[in-house]
Design an enzyme around this catalytic site. Structure first.
Site, PDB file in Angstrom:
ATOM      1  CG  ASN A 177      84.765  59.071  -8.537  1.00 47.19           C
ATOM      2  OD1 ASN A 177      84.487  59.986  -8.185  1.00 47.19           O
ATOM      3  ND2 ASN A 177      85.574  59.009  -7.267  1.00 47.19           N
ATOM      4  CD  GLU A 194      87.436  64.534  -2.369  1.00 44.36           C
ATOM      5  OE1 GLU A 194      89.075  64.876  -2.346  1.00 44.36           O
ATOM      6  OE2 GLU A 194      86.935  64.246  -2.602  1.00 44.36           O
ATOM      7  CB  CYS A 239      89.298  61.141  -5.083  1.00 43.25           C
ATOM      8  SG  CYS A 239      88.324  61.104  -3.761  1.00 43.25           S
TER       9      CYS A 239
END
Length: 492
Positions: free
Chosen positions: A149, A247, A281
């Protein structure tokens, strides 16, 4: 176009027999072919990195930084080209692609500046004629596993601090977006980064990712991706006693209080929820709204959404591009059906777009549910698409409780004009990032990026904190007394 690995400063064909194709999610056109790498390819890359790192660690940090300045200059020079490739490969609109490339440029310049700092600490010794200090030392070979992404920004968050700290790296980009890694390899080559400092290996997580994690000479794994995969990375890395930086997911919320500027809140929600088609995210997946303004916010949000334009991200007039692939499309739609089954009220959207100009791409309507229960699956689980849940509350305390109820803790936001509420919220919201009178996205590279709970494991990308992932602390004691002195004993 066929992409090959970049190992030890040269282009090398992967040893695997299988290929994967890269498709433009906006129209299904094939962009490239990539041969998938094997465990043996990873071994070659790690060996090249290991040999290069020994020399690289001896280069003065300000000189290492000069390479980052050059990389940043080249990225700036090629910004439009990189942005076009990014949009074709990943789908995000061209404006966002330019912003992502700029983030990489900013990271190059910021981390280059750290080449003249890499700050340690000097402290007084408890003994006479003794000097005490700590310094940052490079770790060695680091492994980077990055998502589709943000195929260039996240890679720069990891690779640039690793470079300036004196490490060499092996980078496995996502199989969906290898072209940006290829473009960065070209830039590393043009910048004349010493051979072996940067190595790129294309392949799957199960093959290449696992090989990196299990390789004894890879000392650090820095991973960004799903919580499920991150848990596996941590478990595997733990068995090999590696430093693992994770993450992972988010279920981020915008809190809208009864004194909020509702027009500003709507702008923040639109950008946070539907930018990158919700595939961030940090995307806003929940709006926790005070009951006194819920109805008005809904009306304003629906009205504003009618101005959104969906289509190919290369079209400058488009505000929302496609999602990455059919699998993502199916997952998003499945959560919309779950929301309906749970009794949430669908305000707008809720459909796959697959006719006319959308017939060859992967598009989903921007979607808003209201009257969502805070503990429903729709409100608790990461969707990773343009779907927002409105949850009603009657106080700030309730809003904070609802915000903190999810397993993730990446980003949160509050819209309020009350300074007392703002300060309470920024203290009590259990997320690694808090925004006030802004959406849940927009992190700047000079502050730490990461979250709490299921979002991460305590490490951070970006900012000076990123150096902690790629360095070891070394404490140094220099005794110039000419005699043996024993700390804690010879202190009278």
């Amino acid at each position: 176009m066929q992409l090959t690995n970049f190992i030890g400063g040269s282009w090398q064909q992967a040893g695997g027999a299988n290929y994967t194709a890269v498709y433009n999610p906006a129209n299904g056109q094939e962009l490239a072919q990539v041969r998938l790498s094997t465990k043996e390819d990873v071994g070659l890359a790690v060996q090249a990195a290991k040999e290069a790192q020994k020399r690289w660690a001896l280069v003065p940090a300000p000189k290492r930084a000069d390479y980052l300045y050059e990389i940043g200059r080249l990225m700036k020079e090629k910004k439009e080209h990189l942005s076009q490739v990014l949009t074709k490969e990943m789908g995000k609109v061209i404006e966002e692609a330019r912003g992502e490339v700029q983030e990489g440029i900013d990271m190059a310049l910021y981390m280059a500046g750290e080449g003249r700092r890499l700050v340690g600490e000097t402290v007084p010794s408890e003994l006479q004629d003794k000097f005490a200090m700590s310094v940052r030392a490079p770790i060695g070979v680091v492994g980077l596993i990055t998502p589709w992404n943000f195929p260039v920004a996240i890679a720069t968050w990891k690779s640039f601090p690793a470079i300036v700290a004196g490490n060499a790296f092996v980078w496995k980009p996502a199989t969906e977006t290898p072209m940006m890694a290829y473009e960065m390899a070209l830039i590393f080559e043009e910048a004349e980064l010493p051979a072996g400092v940067a190595n790129i290996v294309f392949g799957t997580g199960s093959e290449v990712g696992t090989a990196m994690i299990e390789h004894p000479d890879v000392r650090v794994i820095s991973f960004t991706g799903s919580t499920e995969t991150g848990r596996h990375v941590a478990e595997t890395g733990g068995r090999y006693l590696k430093k693992v930086s994770l993450e992972m997911g988010g279920k981020n919320a915008v809190i809208v209080m009864d004194d909020a500027d509702l027009d500003l809140a709507v702008e923040g929600i639109l950008w946070s929820a539907f930018g990158t088609a919700g595939q961030r995210c940090t995307a806003c997946s929940r709006v926790i709204v005070h009951k006194a303004v819920k109805s008005v916010l809904e009306q304003k949000l629906i009205a504003a959404m009618k101005d959104l334009s969906i289509g190919d991200g290369l079209d400058e007039s488009v505000t929302i591009g496609p999602v990455i692939n059919q699998k993502a499309l199916d997952k998003i739609d499945s959560y919309v059906q779950i929301g309906k089954e749970e009794g949430a009220k669908l305000l707008i959207g809720g459909n796959i777009l697959n006719e006319g100009k959308f017939s060859t791409g992967h598009y989903y309507e921007p979607t808003v549910f209201t009257d969502v229960k805070w503990d429903s699956r729709l409100a608790q689980e990461e969707i990773f698409g343009p779907v927002v849940s409105l949850i009603e509350v009657s106080s700030l305390d309730e809003a904070i409780e609802v915000n903190n109820s999810v397993q993730f803790g990446l980003s949160s936001s509050i819209f309020s004009r009350d300074v007392n509420q703002v300060f309470k919220a920024q203290r009590d919201l259990d997320t690694g990032i808090v925004y006030v009178n802004a959406g849940t996205t927009g992190a700047e590279i000079h502050l730490p990026f990461g979250g709490t709970k299921g979002t991460g494991n305590g490490h951070r990308d970006s900012g000076v904190a990123a150096l902690d992932v790629f360095t070891e602390w070394k404490s140094i004691y220099i005794d110039f007394s000419g005699k043996l002195q024993r700390a804690q004993i010879d202190t009278d």
